[in-house]
Structures are given as C-alpha cells and as structure tokens.
Enzyme design. Sequence first.
Site, PDB file in Angstrom:
ATOM      1  N   ASP A 251       0.865  -1.179   0.000  1.00 34.96           N
ATOM      2  CA  ASP A 251       0.000   0.000   0.000  1.00 34.96           C
ATOM      3  C   ASP A 251       0.903   1.231   0.000  1.00 34.96           C
ATOM      4  OD1 ASP A 251      -2.243   1.861   0.555  1.00 34.96           O
ATOM      5  OD2 ASP A 251      -3.338   0.048   1.061  1.00 34.96           O
TER       6      ASP A 251
ATOM      7  N   HIS B 296       2.315   1.846  -3.165  1.00 34.24           N
ATOM      8  CA  HIS B 296       1.426   2.814  -3.803  1.00 34.24           C
ATOM      9  C   HIS B 296       1.977   4.234  -3.755  1.00 34.24           C
ATOM     10  CE1 HIS B 296      -2.344   0.023  -3.185  1.00 34.24           C
ATOM     11  NE2 HIS B 296      -1.385  -0.519  -3.915  1.00 34.24           N
TER      12      HIS B 296
END
Length: 447
Positions: free
Chosen positions: A255, A278
């Site tokens: 993430d 991310h």
Amino acid sequence: MARKKGRHTSVGSSKGDRDDHGDSRDNQLNPPPSSQPPYPGTEHQVPNPAAMFSVLDYGANGDGVADDTKAFEAAWAAACKVEGSVLIVPAEFEFLVGPISFSGPSCGPNIVFQLDGTILAPADSRSWGSGLLCWIEFTKLQGITIRGSGVIEGRGSIWWTSTESNAHPSDYELSLKLVEIKPTALRFYGSYNVTITGITIQNSPQCHLKFDNCEAVQVFNMTINSPGTSLNTDGIHLQNSRDVMIHHTNMSCGDDCVSIQTGCTNINIHSVDCGPGHGISIGGLGRDNMKACVSNITVRDINVHNTTNGVRIKTWQGGSGSVQSVTFSNIRVSEVQTPIVIDQFYCDRSSCKNQTSAVALSGIAYENIRGTYTVKPVHFACSDASPCSDISITGIELQPLQEQYHMYEPFCWKAFGELYPPTVPPIVCLQSGKPASNRILSDHGMC
C-alpha cells in the site's frame, strides 16, 4: 538456557524480494545512512547504564515457540519506573510475543527499547481474541526510543491469503479463524519525543508503523519490508501528528509507503526509497463527510519505483477542511503507473455518492520530478465546487517506459495554477491563474 535462533527466514518476504523487478533497480540508489543530527526536540538523555532490563532476566525463553508476552510485560514494568532505562531484547533470539501495550504516562521519561533480536507475532488465532487494532503499542510516553538491529516479524502472509484461492490448505483454514480486523504491527499513541532507528519491520498483517496523536517524531535508518501483493500494508501511517521527520529509510509494501492523514502538520520526508507499493500519499481525506486538515508537508529527494502512484493527494467527495502548503521536490520515479496524482473523487468502494463539498487543496508545488511511467504522467481530478488552486509545476520530465503500453496524456479537471515550461510531456491542461469562483471553505470547514 534459552535456545538461540538460527538464521531467520522471514515469512512471505525477504529483503531479497526487493530486487525482483529486473534492471529497473540498477539505477536506483538506496539512501545512505544518516549522519544528520536528531530532529529538533528528539534528543534523548544518555541511558543510565545501571538501569538495564533484559527480557531474558524476566523469564523470556527466546526460542520462537514459547509465549514470551508475560516476560516482556514484566521487563517493561521494571524499566518503566526508571528514567533513562534500557529494555533489552538481545540478539540471536526469537521471542514469540502476543498483543502487548507498553504504556505510560506514569513511566519515567527517555526509555530506550533496545531491539537486537527478533519479535514474532503469533500465528494462533486464539491470541488475537475478537480483534485488535494493533499488535505492539506504545502509549502516552515522554521520550521513547526504539533502536537496534532487530526485526519485528508480523508473519502477515496468513492474513493476506485469506481470500486467495491458491492459498495453502492449512494456511487458508487458519486464516478463516483469524479476525477480520488486521492488526498494525507497531503503533505509537499520544507520545512526545519518539525515535525509531535501525530496526526492520516486515510482513505486518496490515500497517507496519503508525503514529497517532504524536509530536516530535523521528524515523531514520530503518527498513519496512513486505511483498507488493500484501493487502493494505502501509509502510508508515501518520494521523493527528506534528513535527515528524522520516528519512534514510527503505520501504517496500502493498500500500502507501507513507500515508499522511488528517491532523498532520510539519511533516518532512526525505532520502527515502519507496517500492513496491502505492507511493507517498496524503489521504484519503474527508471520508464519510468528515473534516480534514493537513498543512506544511515536504517530500523531497526520494526514489519511487514499481509503484501504482508516485506522489498523490486523495480526498473523498463530501468532506471539508483543507490541504495547504505541500511541496514535492526532487522525486525520481521508475516504472510508476502515474507519478503525479490529485484525486478529489477518491472511492475504494464499488460506487460512491456524488457530493458537492470537498476538502480544499491549495499551495501544492511539484518540482524536479523525473523518470518513467507506465500509464499516465499526471492526473489532476479536482472538485467542481472547490477547484484546486495555486498548483505550481516546475522541472517535470516524465517519459513512457515502453511504447507498447497503452499510454494516456496528462489529465486535468478544475486544476488551476502556474506551469513553468518546459515540461515533458507538455502539461497544457493546467489552467492558468485562479478559479473565477471558488467556494473553498465555509465556516465549519476552516482549519
């Protein structure tokens, strides 16, 4: 005598996993160890040599099998009473520790948690009860340092595989017994003067390192390591915290490498290596019509590679508040899907209701962002009712990685500011000046 550990093999990932991205890493330089002085306000007193508390002296086995939670609690209870004490988790041992809280505010200040061994999370569903937000927690402390060469091993793969059809049968059966609330590996709450250095946190069930309602925080010379396929495993999560410095740290996760949430101000991130993951994100902010306030954020001199985003701001429709004074500078990207993102229509559900109000974004600077992308170089999707204002773009050079990929041109919607050419590619969609009518903040939405 406690049995010493062998050469530890991480579950689900290893530091070697970071090189599984082909030649794209050849030109990526890991940030060197920091020789900088501590962030102002994070200087700690020299620990009292007579106040050393080893978990082995309080009954810890260190064999990675027996539950050492009570020994850690006892060692902390003793160390807590002494200012400048050192709690020692010695090298070459593995300690199985269940959910635990090292709590103040009655503890003496400037305690050092010397982590040189490995702390293992339980793989038994009974240890987690009905669900916990975190595994290891430090709360309401004045001056707390975690340092050393040790590892916090979350053994998170069993949580990540709960919905995967190809999971090993025994893993899948166990995952069905685990609670839906996946714990954060290491959390700090309500603490002042916090330092994390040297250690590795890996394979967390969810977020690796979280700071909530903290002030004067420094994180440096450490590693966060989980596979890019691990679900919701943010590297560092900041919420309601101020005066935070994160530098000379390597992060690979599933993430955001760093997630900056509401209530954060004076955040400085530099000399960081991020990927896979991310990217570096502010938000999502304003979910469920909440007010969000973020200001004075600097992200500079970082490498981002093999990520979905580079530097991103994401907000939900219907929120209020503001994001102000943000600088992204000297960002090197490699094989990043979309290096520059503002998304004020963020939605991680199947559908979201269209709403007028929005968290206002202003004073966002992008300087010297260079490298390769695989989908789109720039994506600015701003609110109709509260357009993005005072965006500044300087020195952008983003090249498509391979021509056979389906590429998109820069996208802008209701984004206003100044473009200082040349940029590659030309970002002609940014509107010059300020929006004609900008209902940014009502009284209830001001920060």
